[in-house]
Design an enzyme around this catalytic site. Structure first.
Site, PDB file in Angstrom:
ATOM      1  N   SER A 195       0.859  -1.193   0.000  1.00 59.98           N
ATOM      2  CA  SER A 195       0.000   0.000   0.000  1.00 59.98           C
ATOM      3  C   SER A 195       0.890   1.236   0.000  1.00 59.98           C
ATOM      4  CB  SER A 195      -0.878   0.017   1.255  1.00 59.98           C
ATOM      5  OG  SER A 195      -1.526   1.264   1.384  1.00 59.98           O
ATOM      6  N   TYR A 238      -1.384  -0.281  10.296  1.00 64.78           N
ATOM      7  CA  TYR A 238      -1.559  -0.789   8.926  1.00 64.78           C
ATOM      8  C   TYR A 238      -0.395  -0.327   8.042  1.00 64.78           C
ATOM      9  CZ  TYR A 238      -3.589  -1.124   4.214  1.00 64.78           C
ATOM     10  OH  TYR A 238      -3.806  -1.398   2.879  1.00 64.78           O
TER      11      TYR A 238
HETATM   12  P1  NAP Z   1     -11.386  -6.210   0.504  1.00 62.53           P
HETATM   13  O1  NAP Z   1     -12.277  -5.823  -0.614  1.00 62.53           O
HETATM   14  O2  NAP Z   1     -11.776  -5.914   1.908  1.00 62.53           O
HETATM   15  O3  NAP Z   1     -11.033  -7.779   0.365  1.00 62.53           O
HETATM   16  C1  NAP Z   1     -10.181  -8.362   1.307  1.00 62.53           C
HETATM   17  C2  NAP Z   1      -9.932  -9.798   0.910  1.00 62.53           C
HETATM   18  O4  NAP Z   1      -9.022 -10.389   1.866  1.00 62.53           O
HETATM   19  C3  NAP Z   1     -11.203 -10.639   0.952  1.00 62.53           C
HETATM   20  O5  NAP Z   1     -11.129 -11.590  -0.096  1.00 62.53           O
HETATM   21  C4  NAP Z   1     -11.119 -11.323   2.318  1.00 62.53           C
HETATM   22  O6  NAP Z   1     -11.829 -12.569   2.365  1.00 62.53           O
HETATM   23  C5  NAP Z   1      -9.630 -11.556   2.419  1.00 62.53           C
HETATM   24  N1  NAP Z   1      -9.137 -11.734   3.793  1.00 62.53           N
HETATM   25  C6  NAP Z   1      -9.262 -10.907   4.854  1.00 62.53           C
HETATM   26  N2  NAP Z   1      -8.683 -11.434   5.942  1.00 62.53           N
HETATM   27  C7  NAP Z   1      -8.169 -12.632   5.571  1.00 62.53           C
HETATM   28  C8  NAP Z   1      -7.484 -13.668   6.240  1.00 62.53           C
HETATM   29  N3  NAP Z   1      -7.182 -13.604   7.558  1.00 62.53           N
HETATM   30  N4  NAP Z   1      -7.123 -14.771   5.548  1.00 62.53           N
HETATM   31  C9  NAP Z   1      -7.419 -14.859   4.228  1.00 62.53           C
HETATM   32  N5  NAP Z   1      -8.076 -13.929   3.533  1.00 62.53           N
HETATM   33  C10 NAP Z   1      -8.453 -12.828   4.199  1.00 62.53           C
HETATM   34  O7  NAP Z   1      -9.933  -5.528   0.346  1.00 62.53           O
HETATM   35  P2  NAP Z   1      -9.161  -4.906  -0.919  1.00 62.53           P
HETATM   36  O8  NAP Z   1      -9.362  -3.449  -0.882  1.00 62.53           O
HETATM   37  O9  NAP Z   1      -9.432  -5.671  -2.139  1.00 62.53           O
HETATM   38  O10 NAP Z   1      -7.651  -5.153  -0.416  1.00 62.53           O
HETATM   39  C11 NAP Z   1      -6.839  -6.177  -0.944  1.00 62.53           C
HETATM   40  C12 NAP Z   1      -5.399  -5.834  -0.590  1.00 62.53           C
HETATM   41  O11 NAP Z   1      -5.090  -4.531  -1.108  1.00 62.53           O
HETATM   42  C13 NAP Z   1      -5.137  -5.751   0.924  1.00 62.53           C
HETATM   43  O12 NAP Z   1      -3.863  -6.299   1.209  1.00 62.53           O
HETATM   44  C14 NAP Z   1      -5.143  -4.256   1.203  1.00 62.53           C
HETATM   45  O13 NAP Z   1      -4.373  -3.916   2.322  1.00 62.53           O
HETATM   46  C15 NAP Z   1      -4.531  -3.724  -0.092  1.00 62.53           C
HETATM   47  N6  NAP Z   1      -4.829  -2.313  -0.351  1.00 62.53           N
HETATM   48  C16 NAP Z   1      -6.106  -1.890  -0.563  1.00 62.53           C
HETATM   49  C17 NAP Z   1      -6.333  -0.538  -0.785  1.00 62.53           C
HETATM   50  C18 NAP Z   1      -7.703   0.033  -1.031  1.00 62.53           C
HETATM   51  O14 NAP Z   1      -7.874   1.272  -1.004  1.00 62.53           O
HETATM   52  N7  NAP Z   1      -8.709  -0.799  -1.275  1.00 62.53           N
HETATM   53  C19 NAP Z   1      -5.258   0.374  -0.791  1.00 62.53           C
HETATM   54  C20 NAP Z   1      -3.986  -0.115  -0.573  1.00 62.53           C
HETATM   55  C21 NAP Z   1      -3.772  -1.453  -0.359  1.00 62.53           C
HETATM   56  P3  NAP Z   1     -13.431 -12.617   2.720  1.00 62.53           P
HETATM   57  O15 NAP Z   1     -14.141 -12.075   1.502  1.00 62.53           O
HETATM   58  O16 NAP Z   1     -13.710 -14.062   2.947  1.00 62.53           O
HETATM   59  O17 NAP Z   1     -13.630 -11.761   3.919  1.00 62.53           O
END
Ligand code: NAP
Length: 245
Positions: free
Chosen positions: A140, A154
């Site tokens: 991130s 985070y």
């Molecule tokens: P999201 O829509 O909340 O999806 C999170 C995913 O991670 C879901 O598939 C969830 O599974 C899974 N997950 C959560 N805890 C877990 C665990 N303990 N074991 C296995 N799987 C787990 O998040 P996203 O925005 O797509 O984020 C994905 C990645 O991008 C993350 O690493 C996040 O930090 C990074 N990121 C996101 C943003 C942003 O603005 N969105 C910015 C920077 C970085 P379930 O569906 O079963 O809950």
């Protein structure tokens, strides 16, 4: 021969968009979920629609649990054979808080998923990805911004993911495996609403230089490029996908 990619947290958001893109490009796709099987099944159905029948499967895997991670990799190999690429994507945030107000339990929850979980997945990837393959860690821009007043825990967890990327790229380069990271900015996914701040996307997105939040597909495209042969001389890189943030 059809290539195979394993994606943690492929049920929603960036992981789901990445799964669908790779399916569209003709890959086998193994995705994991931790609680949300319905969304994982929907992602698999989309993968089959844009790809080919039988190209996707979903399995419950909690990245905090070593046995669960090992079993996900084993199930993927059993289903598809060799693993060519891994996207180390599963991650969480916690509610907005200053460090002074954070409990140890909350910090532990963030570090368990984002640091221990990412390292366990990377370790299994290091053990299983074939030569010529690639790993992408989802970090991130918080790693460089620090996320003051929101979640410095985070931000630090993603700093660890950056260090993991640099170190592992040096370990695996001689084996012909590339390791890179994407560092998304504000991306329009469920993660913000998961801690009660869905408005973060519309509040912070327009303030970045490109003037809008990003979409999960745009991160997926960057991940695809890093894994593709077009990035054959790229390893140890931290690619910001943040609209300039
Ligand atoms: P999201 O829509 O909340 O999806 C999170 C995913 O991670 C879901 O598939 C969830 O599974 C899974 N997950 C959560 N805890 C877990 C665990 N303990 N074991 C296995 N799987 C787990 O998040 P996203 O925005 O797509 O984020 C994905 C990645 O991008 C993350 O690493 C996040 O930090 C990074 N990121 C996101 C943003 C942003 O603005 N969105 C910015 C920077 C970085 P379930 O569906 O079963 O809950």
């Amino acid at each position: 021969m059809t290539k195979t990619i394993l994606i943690t947290g492929g049920s929603r958001g960036i992981g789901s968009a990445t799964a669908v893109l790779f399916a569209q490009k003709g890959w086998n796709v193994a995705i994991s979920f931790v609680g949300n099987q319905e969304s994982a099944d929907e992602t698999c159905a989309k993968c089959e629609r844009v790809g080919f029948t039988g190209n996707a499967f979903a399995r419950k895997c909690d990245v905090r649990d070593e046995d669960s991670v090992v079993a996900f990799f084993a199930a993927t190999r059993e289903r598809f054979g060799a693993i060519d690429a891994v996207v180390n994507n599963a991650g969480i945030v916690a509610p907005q808080s200053t460090l002074a107000e954070m409990t140890a339990d909350r910090m532990k929850a963030v570090f368990d998923t984002n640091v221990l979980g990412a390292y366990l997945v990377a370790r299994e990837a290091a053990r299983t990805v074939s030569s010529g393959g690639a790993i992408v860690n989802v970090s991130s821009v918080a790693a460089k911004l620090g996320s003051p007043g929101e979640y410095v825990d985070y931000a630090g967890s993603k700093g660890a993911v950056d260090s993991l990327t640099i170190g592992l790229s040096k370990e695996l380069g001689p084996k012909g495996i590339r390791v890179n990271a994407v560092r998304p900015g504000i991306i329009d996914t469920d993660i913000h609403g998961s801690v009660g701040r869905p408005e973060r996307v519309t509040e912070i997105g327009p303030a970045c230089p490109l003037g809008r939040p990003g979409q999960a597909d745009e991160v997926a495209q960057s991940i695809y490029w890093l894994i593709s042969d077009d990035a054959s001389y790229v390893t140890g890189s931290l690619l910001d996908v943040s609209g300039g943030r």
